[in-house]
Write a protein that holds these residues in place. Structure first.
Motif, PDB file in Angstrom:
ATOM      1  N   ALA A 101       0.832  -1.209   0.000  1.00  0.00           N
ATOM      2  CA  ALA A 101       0.000   0.000   0.000  1.00  0.00           C
ATOM      3  C   ALA A 101       0.868   1.262   0.000  1.00  0.00           C
ATOM      4  O   ALA A 101       0.548   2.254  -0.675  1.00  0.00           O
ATOM      5  CB  ALA A 101      -0.929   0.002   1.212  1.00  0.00           C
ATOM      6  N   VAL A 102       1.961   1.227   0.764  1.00  0.00           N
ATOM      7  CA  VAL A 102       2.865   2.383   0.822  1.00  0.00           C
ATOM      8  C   VAL A 102       3.577   2.575  -0.519  1.00  0.00           C
ATOM      9  O   VAL A 102       3.742   3.699  -1.001  1.00  0.00           O
ATOM     10  CB  VAL A 102       3.873   2.216   1.980  1.00  0.00           C
ATOM     11  N   GLU A 103       3.981   1.474  -1.140  1.00  0.00           N
ATOM     12  CA  GLU A 103       4.668   1.548  -2.437  1.00  0.00           C
ATOM     13  C   GLU A 103       3.749   2.098  -3.531  1.00  0.00           C
ATOM     14  O   GLU A 103       4.160   2.928  -4.335  1.00  0.00           O
ATOM     15  CB  GLU A 103       5.185   0.164  -2.847  1.00  0.00           C
ATOM     16  N   VAL A 104       2.493   1.624  -3.570  1.00  0.00           N
ATOM     17  CA  VAL A 104       1.582   2.062  -4.645  1.00  0.00           C
ATOM     18  C   VAL A 104       0.827   3.339  -4.276  1.00  0.00           C
ATOM     19  O   VAL A 104       0.169   3.943  -5.115  1.00  0.00           O
ATOM     20  CB  VAL A 104       0.586   0.949  -5.051  1.00  0.00           C
ATOM     21  N   ARG A 105       0.898   3.732  -2.983  1.00  0.00           N
ATOM     22  CA  ARG A 105       0.351   5.005  -2.492  1.00  0.00           C
ATOM     23  C   ARG A 105      -1.161   5.120  -2.617  1.00  0.00           C
ATOM     24  O   ARG A 105      -1.701   6.206  -2.807  1.00  0.00           O
ATOM     25  CB  ARG A 105       1.054   6.199  -3.165  1.00  0.00           C
ATOM     26  N   HIS A 106      -1.861   3.994  -2.512  1.00  0.00           N
ATOM     27  CA  HIS A 106      -3.330   4.059  -2.452  1.00  0.00           C
ATOM     28  C   HIS A 106      -3.854   2.873  -1.658  1.00  0.00           C
ATOM     29  O   HIS A 106      -3.112   1.935  -1.348  1.00  0.00           O
ATOM     30  CB  HIS A 106      -3.964   4.126  -3.848  1.00  0.00           C
ATOM     31  N   ILE A 107      -5.148   2.900  -1.327  1.00  0.00           N
ATOM     32  CA  ILE A 107      -5.741   1.846  -0.501  1.00  0.00           C
ATOM     33  C   ILE A 107      -5.674   0.496  -1.214  1.00  0.00           C
ATOM     34  O   ILE A 107      -5.854   0.418  -2.437  1.00  0.00           O
ATOM     35  CB  ILE A 107      -7.204   2.201  -0.137  1.00  0.00           C
ATOM     36  N   VAL A 108      -5.362  -0.565  -0.468  1.00  0.00           N
ATOM     37  CA  VAL A 108      -5.392  -1.928  -1.008  1.00  0.00           C
ATOM     38  C   VAL A 108      -6.119  -2.820  -0.004  1.00  0.00           C
ATOM     39  O   VAL A 108      -6.104  -2.566   1.195  1.00  0.00           O
ATOM     40  CB  VAL A 108      -3.979  -2.506  -1.290  1.00  0.00           C
ATOM     41  N   SER A 109      -6.782  -3.841  -0.506  1.00  0.00           N
ATOM     42  CA  SER A 109      -7.470  -4.779   0.382  1.00  0.00           C
ATOM     43  C   SER A 109      -7.376  -6.182  -0.196  1.00  0.00           C
ATOM     44  O   SER A 109      -7.138  -6.354  -1.398  1.00  0.00           O
ATOM     45  CB  SER A 109      -8.935  -4.374   0.575  1.00  0.00           C
ATOM     46  N   ASP A 110      -7.546  -7.157   0.669  1.00  0.00           N
ATOM     47  CA  ASP A 110      -7.504  -8.554   0.255  1.00  0.00           C
ATOM     48  C   ASP A 110      -8.614  -9.295   0.984  1.00  0.00           C
ATOM     49  O   ASP A 110      -8.673  -9.281   2.215  1.00  0.00           O
ATOM     50  CB  ASP A 110      -6.140  -9.164   0.588  1.00  0.00           C
TER      51      ASP A 110
END
Length: 333
Positions: free
Chosen positions: A182-191
């Motif tokens: 999430a920090v690398e892509v700079r947006h919210i991620v979920s699984d």
């Protein structure tokens, strides 16, 4: 012959056998002891909201048996429990955060705001106490001229099976984690289910089934992320992701401007697994004590925060070196 599972009313009978527990539950539920006894005897049936509330307030070690018994009679109870909570954060809460931001001294600001926001996030994201951890994960400050190589869990709150306060259950996270991603892509991620195979590597907490992460941002720069982990598969609906996003924005007020880093400085590495990290991190307090003693002997003056950060940086370097060593060993095999 297969013994049929106990009815939920008989499980409740066992729970309220203790007069102290009966009194505690009736008080928490806002009903009389007589009403509880009538539910337990089958004389009357509680309303849906009372059943949900009962599961919330019953002792954590008694909840699984009660829930299993309730499922026999109320097949939809799991969906009742996972219905979305209120998507509106109370205006009084915003006012409280802003008041702390403007009136609290710098040394206390981080802890007071993060504590407040983590508690509220947990209450709204897991209102039925199905099992959740909400953690504040921060970028490790780089050494002079270097890049940010890892993140560190700094604070957290949980409902069972996690402990209530997760401040001392610290791990370093990197590219192998959902937080790092999430920090690398700079947006919210979920699984929706971390147990299934991944398109990228993922570190997984032993209780964690689904998770969502939102980066903590300010003026396009990143300080870390807010991580929510649930025991339930597919728990993070769009409404819950929206809540997490707002809590992430709020918790950014806990940080100073220098805690935020431009994206070109963030080059995370893979960190060792938790079972490798924990024995090394167990010596953190001893390391801090040694540094204090050394500073006193050399008549150097450092704040508690400076000495602790120095110890964390040493530990980070050891863990990064461990992974490099393991990679080299693997290459030569």
């Amino acid at each position: 012959m297969v013994t049929p599972p106990p009815s939920w009313s008989s499980v409740l009978q066992g729970i309220i056998k203790s007069s102290g527990e009966r009194q505690r539950l009736s008080s928490a539920l806002g009903v009389t002891s007589m009403t509880l006894s009538r539910w337990a005897s089958g004389e009357s049936k509680p309303q849906k909201q009372h059943l949900i509330h009962l599961l919330q307030v019953v002792n954590a070690n008694q909840r699984p048996e009660l829930l299993e018994a309730l499922e026999q009679h109320y097949p939809d109870i799991q969906s009742w429990l996972t219905e979305d909570s209120s998507e509106h954060i109370p205006s009084e809460f915003f006012a409280q955060v802003l008041n702390i931001r403007t009136t609290t001294t710098e040394s206390l600001r981080f802890w007071r705001i993060s504590e407040l926001v983590l508690k509220q996030a947990l209450a709204q994201l897991d209102p039925n106490k199905l099992g959740m951890a909400v953690k504040l994960v921060q970028c490790m400050p780089p050494s002079l001229g270097d890049k940010i190589r890892s993140l560190r869990e700094r604070a957290g709150k949980g409902t069972p099976p996690w402990t209530a306060d997760l401040e001392h259950d610290v791990l370093f996270l990197g590219l192998e984690s959902l937080s790092g991603y999430a920090v690398e892509v700079r947006h919210i991620v979920s699984d929706d289910d971390l147990r299934l195979s991944k398109t990228f590597p993922a570190i997984q907490d032993s209780f964690e089934v689904s998770a969502a992460v939102h980066p903590i941002r300010f003026e396009g720069q990143i300080a870390g992320c807010l991580l929510a982990s649930s025991t339930q598969a597919g728990y993070f609906s769009q409404q819950r992701l929206n809540l997490l996003s707002t809590f992430s924005d709020l918790i950014s007020l806990a940080f100073e401007k220098e805690d935020f880093y431009p994206s070109h400085m963030i080059e995370l590495r893979v960190m060792p697994k938790p079972e490798v990290q924990r024995p090394i991190l167990a010596h953190f307090r001893q390391r801090v004590t040694n540094k204090f003693q050394q500073a006193m002997q050399q008549q150097q003056h450092f704040s508690n925060a400076e000495i602790e950060l120095s110890a964390w940086k040493e530990l980070e370097a050891e863990l990064l070196a461990y992974n490099t060593t393991q990679t080299d060993v693997y290459k030569h095999q």
